[in-house]
Each structure stands twice: as C-alpha cells, then as structure tokens.
Scaffold this motif. Sequence first.
Motif, PDB file in Angstrom:
ATOM      1  N   ALA A  39       0.825  -1.206   0.000  1.00  0.00           N
ATOM      2  CA  ALA A  39       0.000   0.000   0.000  1.00  0.00           C
ATOM      3  C   ALA A  39       0.862   1.261   0.000  1.00  0.00           C
ATOM      4  O   ALA A  39       0.452   2.304  -0.499  1.00  0.00           O
ATOM      5  CB  ALA A  39      -0.931  -0.010   1.211  1.00  0.00           C
ATOM      6  N   ARG A  40       2.063   1.159   0.572  1.00  0.00           N
ATOM      7  CA  ARG A  40       2.945   2.317   0.680  1.00  0.00           C
ATOM      8  C   ARG A  40       4.344   1.813   1.026  1.00  0.00           C
ATOM      9  O   ARG A  40       4.534   0.621   1.301  1.00  0.00           O
ATOM     10  CB  ARG A  40       2.462   3.244   1.807  1.00  0.00           C
ATOM     11  CG  ARG A  40       2.370   2.535   3.149  1.00  0.00           C
ATOM     12  CD  ARG A  40       1.866   3.403   4.288  1.00  0.00           C
ATOM     13  NE  ARG A  40       1.715   2.646   5.525  1.00  0.00           N
ATOM     14  CZ  ARG A  40       2.696   2.381   6.372  1.00  0.00           C
ATOM     15  NH1 ARG A  40       3.936   2.830   6.118  1.00  0.00           N
ATOM     16  NH2 ARG A  40       2.490   1.684   7.477  1.00  0.00           N
ATOM     17  N   THR A  44      -1.214  -4.141   2.351  1.00  0.00           N
ATOM     18  CA  THR A  44      -1.176  -4.407   0.909  1.00  0.00           C
ATOM     19  C   THR A  44      -2.483  -3.949   0.265  1.00  0.00           C
ATOM     20  O   THR A  44      -3.463  -3.678   0.960  1.00  0.00           O
ATOM     21  CB  THR A  44      -0.988  -5.908   0.635  1.00  0.00           C
ATOM     22  OG1 THR A  44      -2.118  -6.637   1.151  1.00  0.00           O
ATOM     23  CG2 THR A  44       0.295  -6.419   1.276  1.00  0.00           C
ATOM     24  N   ARG A  45      -2.478  -3.875  -1.040  1.00  0.00           N
ATOM     25  CA  ARG A  45      -3.704  -3.549  -1.771  1.00  0.00           C
ATOM     26  C   ARG A  45      -3.766  -4.409  -3.028  1.00  0.00           C
ATOM     27  O   ARG A  45      -2.737  -4.844  -3.551  1.00  0.00           O
ATOM     28  CB  ARG A  45      -3.764  -2.066  -2.142  1.00  0.00           C
ATOM     29  CG  ARG A  45      -2.615  -1.589  -3.016  1.00  0.00           C
ATOM     30  CD  ARG A  45      -2.750  -0.115  -3.332  1.00  0.00           C
ATOM     31  NE  ARG A  45      -1.624   0.360  -4.118  1.00  0.00           N
ATOM     32  CZ  ARG A  45      -1.693   1.361  -4.979  1.00  0.00           C
ATOM     33  NH1 ARG A  45      -2.831   1.985  -5.180  1.00  0.00           N
ATOM     34  NH2 ARG A  45      -0.638   1.744  -5.659  1.00  0.00           N
ATOM     35  N   ASP A  57      -7.089  -0.079  -8.764  1.00  0.00           N
ATOM     36  CA  ASP A  57      -7.407  -0.611  -7.449  1.00  0.00           C
ATOM     37  C   ASP A  57      -8.724  -1.365  -7.473  1.00  0.00           C
ATOM     38  O   ASP A  57      -9.710  -0.884  -8.040  1.00  0.00           O
ATOM     39  CB  ASP A  57      -7.497   0.525  -6.419  1.00  0.00           C
ATOM     40  CG  ASP A  57      -6.115   1.091  -6.098  1.00  0.00           C
ATOM     41  OD1 ASP A  57      -5.124   0.346  -6.237  1.00  0.00           O
ATOM     42  OD2 ASP A  57      -6.031   2.266  -5.706  1.00  0.00           O
TER      43      ASP A  57
END
Length: 208
Positions: A9-10, A129-130, A207
């Motif tokens: 996610a980052r 996470t994504r 996404d």
Amino acid sequence: MQDEYRTVARAGTHETEVNRSRFLCALAPAATEREAQDFVAAVRKEHADATHNCWAYVIGADAATQRASDDGEPGGTAGVPMLQMLLRRDMRYVVAVVTRYYGGVKLGAGGLIRAYGGAVGEALDAVGTRTRRRFRLATVTVDHQRAGKVHNDLRATGREVRDVRYGEAVTIEIALPDAELAAFRAWLADATAGTATLEPGGEAYGDA
C-alpha cells in the motif's frame, strides 16, 4: 495478463529481533526494475554499517522479473526466502530489503531462512497491501444533452471515470472488468435510447 495482483500500500519499514540480531525490513512499491534497484541502493547507503543488506524484488503483474541477493549470508538463506515470501503472498511491483545487525548469536541456515522470510511477512502485515485488478479501458461517446446524466450515473454505480472531454460530442473514458462489458453496453443503450457509442480499448490495472 493476470486478472489481479497485490502490491504494498505504501513504503514502510518494520523491525523484528531474533536471538539479539535486529532485522529491519524496508518495503516499497516499484513500477520498474530500475526503481527497485534505486531503492535497494538507498537502503544500503542508509545502513552502510549493517552486517548485511539482503534484498528481493518482483516486477510485472505476471512476476516476469524476479531478483534476490543474500549479500554475504550463506547461499539461499536470505534473498531466496525473502523472494519466496513475496511470491507466496502474490506480491508484484514490490521491493524488499532486510537489513541485519548481527547480535552475536549464530542462527544457522534454518534460522536465517525463517528470520529473513519472516521479516518480510511481518513487514507486509504491518505496512499493508492492496489489490490491483485488470480492467478494460473503454470510451463512451454521448451527446451533450445526455452526457451529464450518464456521467453522474457512472459515478453513482462506482464506475471508474478516467477522463471526460467536451467537443462536438462528449467522450467519457472509463475502466470496467471484461466480464461486465456486455451488460454495460446494454445498460448504456437503454440509458441513452441507443444514441451513445461504446468503443473498447486496451487494458490497465486499477485498485480493486
């Protein structure tokens, strides 16, 4: 192409300790192999005094590029278990660097494998996470009179509107799953009395 994949996610760092050795796992998204290599270099510079800076990365939705380094640890005890953890979690476009500060207790091959793989797994849980899903890009062309309602309906139903352009007609670029293309075409014909056109284009990830 893969229907979907996961990525971090980052950027972020998570620290664990195993038998007095400190393991700092730095994670970051990386769109290209160059970005991954630059991230590795930055972490190595930041922790130049560390015992080891081992790394692994996976680039491509289909995991086409996979690289790993033990950075002086016994062969196969650091980079490979890190890479395996990334792949086991279906991670893509991601780079991981595990920095080890030796604490005076040897871990053995099995201990190192568990420590390095575990450091990546714990960092993924901590950073988050994504999921990215494959979408079909498509262009809707509609007259000015109906454009406002179509645009609002698209947003209201959660469609991803990527761009709107105004000319002789209004073109609205959207992204939707391939499986929904036929149903969307029918909805559009009904909503615009058959006056709008739909032109499918290429594919992209967004996404989920």
